[in-house]
Structures are given as C-alpha cells and as structure tokens.
Design a protein around this motif. Structure first.
Motif, PDB file in Angstrom:
ATOM      1  N   VAL A 107       0.838  -1.203   0.000  1.00  0.00           N
ATOM      2  CA  VAL A 107       0.000   0.000   0.000  1.00  0.00           C
ATOM      3  C   VAL A 107       0.870   1.248   0.000  1.00  0.00           C
ATOM      4  O   VAL A 107       0.583   2.228  -0.703  1.00  0.00           O
ATOM      5  CB  VAL A 107      -0.969  -0.018   1.198  1.00  0.00           C
ATOM      6  CG1 VAL A 107      -1.732   1.296   1.297  1.00  0.00           C
ATOM      7  CG2 VAL A 107      -1.960  -1.180   1.064  1.00  0.00           C
ATOM      8  N   ILE A 150      -4.706  -7.255  -3.305  1.00  0.00           N
ATOM      9  CA  ILE A 150      -3.922  -6.072  -2.932  1.00  0.00           C
ATOM     10  C   ILE A 150      -3.527  -5.281  -4.181  1.00  0.00           C
ATOM     11  O   ILE A 150      -3.683  -4.058  -4.240  1.00  0.00           O
ATOM     12  CB  ILE A 150      -2.663  -6.475  -2.135  1.00  0.00           C
ATOM     13  CG1 ILE A 150      -3.065  -7.221  -0.864  1.00  0.00           C
ATOM     14  CG2 ILE A 150      -1.826  -5.247  -1.802  1.00  0.00           C
ATOM     15  CD1 ILE A 150      -3.972  -6.451   0.062  1.00  0.00           C
ATOM     16  N   THR A 154      -4.872  -1.508  -4.998  1.00  0.00           N
ATOM     17  CA  THR A 154      -3.946  -0.374  -5.022  1.00  0.00           C
ATOM     18  C   THR A 154      -3.933   0.306  -6.393  1.00  0.00           C
ATOM     19  O   THR A 154      -3.840   1.533  -6.478  1.00  0.00           O
ATOM     20  CB  THR A 154      -2.524  -0.809  -4.621  1.00  0.00           C
ATOM     21  OG1 THR A 154      -2.096  -1.914  -5.431  1.00  0.00           O
ATOM     22  CG2 THR A 154      -2.485  -1.225  -3.155  1.00  0.00           C
TER      23      THR A 154
END
Length: 249
Positions: A107, A150, A154
């Motif tokens: 992140v 993820i 992102t």
C-alpha cells in the motif's frame, strides 16, 4: 520547452525503458528507486540523476520530500513530468495467506508514494510551470483477479485518485492513470513461476507469453512518452495505452 522528469522504479523493467526513452529525447530525468539502475546510462552531464530511496518507507520518502531536492530539480523548467511507475505485485494469494507487513509495504509503495509525490510536485512554487503526472496503472484496476486483491485495490486507488484530482482543476496540472498493457518484464516472468494456488490466473499469462502477446518494454515506453508529451494527455483521467490513437505515433 525546457522539460524535466521524475521517474520512480527506474532501475529495471518498464521504468528503465521509460528512463532511456526520456533521455534519448533530451529530457533531464531524476530516477527514484530502492536500488541504482542495473544497466549503464549514457547521458550528458546533468541530464540524469538518481536517488536511492525505498518508496515503500513512507517516513523516508516524507523526509526526502521535506528537503530541497525536488524543488531544485524542478527549478527553471517550464514543464515537469512525474511518472509514478514503481510498484509491487506482492503479496499474492487469498487473504488468510497474506503477510501483514507485505500488505502495508504494498500500500505504501503502490499508493502512498505516488500520492505523496504528486502532492509534493504540485506544492512546489512555480506558477508558470506545466505539470504532468502519469500513474502507471493496470487492467487489474478495472477487472478483479483471484490472488491479486492487494494489487487490484492499489491500482484502482490510482485510477480514482486521477479522476478526483482532475476534478480539482489545479492550474497547470494534467493527470492520467494509464494502463500500459501486458509488458514483457521480470514481473511477468515472476508471475509465470508463482504457485497457481496463490495466483489462479497464471495459465493466462503463460499463454500470453507463448503466443507472443507481450509488449516489449521499449515499445511500451515509446508509446507512453509519446502520449505523455502529446496535447491529448490528461483529456482522460483514466486510460489504456493500447486504445489511444495518439500513442501509436
């Protein structure tokens, strides 16, 4: 027009190809990456600089941005380009398998660093400067993939950031979150060797490689820089490089 650029993740893959393309066009470029570029860079003095900086470390990036280096690099330029290219695919796999530190690092690298750099770039005093920001996004921002929660999340964040920033209508700013297509880099090679339990779409990417459907980093970089420098850049806050007529030239 006097132009300079900042490229993150310039030491390998698509970032290295973008760096070379900018330098070949005589554009002074500052590279930011965790490590130095892996291939020798031939450029006249002052045209290329690089800083070793772990962009997943928010505190380190904040400290660097608090210093004078960014403003000094931009000083006297009429146009400044920011290419937010650095990113990571990890952690891959279902939620129970994801390492929490790896989630935090992803992140920070994939979202925190581009957003911090974009804000810092626009905050540097320079009323007459034109500033162009390109987030290197992905088709994964717009289509979900098993094992990539993820990465998908992102990259989607970059798309939404560009959309919202464009609505702000900051004077002199053009911004676009741009999916480059599937590029033949070490990241793709890593995907083809990952355990299918972590990434069930592995076969799809193996097929793309077998059938020669991966774009070369050099061709992708040329088309990306063509578009970044074109009058059309920023008219769409979210775009796909493969579908842009201006990118074909």
């Amino acid at each position: 027009m006097q132009t300079c650029a900042i490229v993150t993740g310039h030491s390998r893959g698509l970032g290295a190809a973008i760096l070379r393309e900018l330098l070949e066009r005589g554009i002074a470029t500052l590279g930011l990456a965790r490590g130095a570029t892996r291939a020798p860079v031939e450029a006249p003095p002052g045209l290329f600089e690089e800083r070793t900086l772990d962009l997943s470390d928010a505190a380190a990036l904040r400290a660097w941005l608090a210093g004078p280096q960014l403003a000094n690099w931009m000083l006297g330029r009429q146009r400044v380009l920011l290419v937010n290219n650095a990113g990571t695919l990890e952690p891959m796999g279902p939620l129970p398998t994801q390492d929490l530190s790896a989630v935090a690092d992803a992140v920070s690298l994939n979202v925190g660093a581009p957003l911090m750099l974009s804000a810092a770039l626009c905050a540097v005093d320079g009323a007459d400067q034109e500033r162009r920001i390109v987030h290197v996004s992905s088709g994964a921002a717009r289509s979900p993939y098993a094992g990539w929660s993820i990465y998908c999340a992102t990259k989607a964040a970059l798309d939404q950031h560009a959309r919202a920033a464009a609505l702000d209508a900051t004077p002199g700013l053009r911004i676009c979150s741009l999916a480059p297509g599937v590029v033949d880099t070490s990241m793709q090679a890593a995907l083809r060797s990952v355990d299918p339990a972590r990434f069930p779409m592995r076969e799809r990417f193996e097929k793309l490689q077998r059938e020669g459907q991966l774009a070369s980093p050099e061709d992708c970089a040329r088309r990306l820089v063509d578009y970044l420098l074109s009058d059309a850049f920023g008219q769409q806050p979210v775009a796909d490089l493969r579908s842009l007529p201006a990118a074909a030239g």
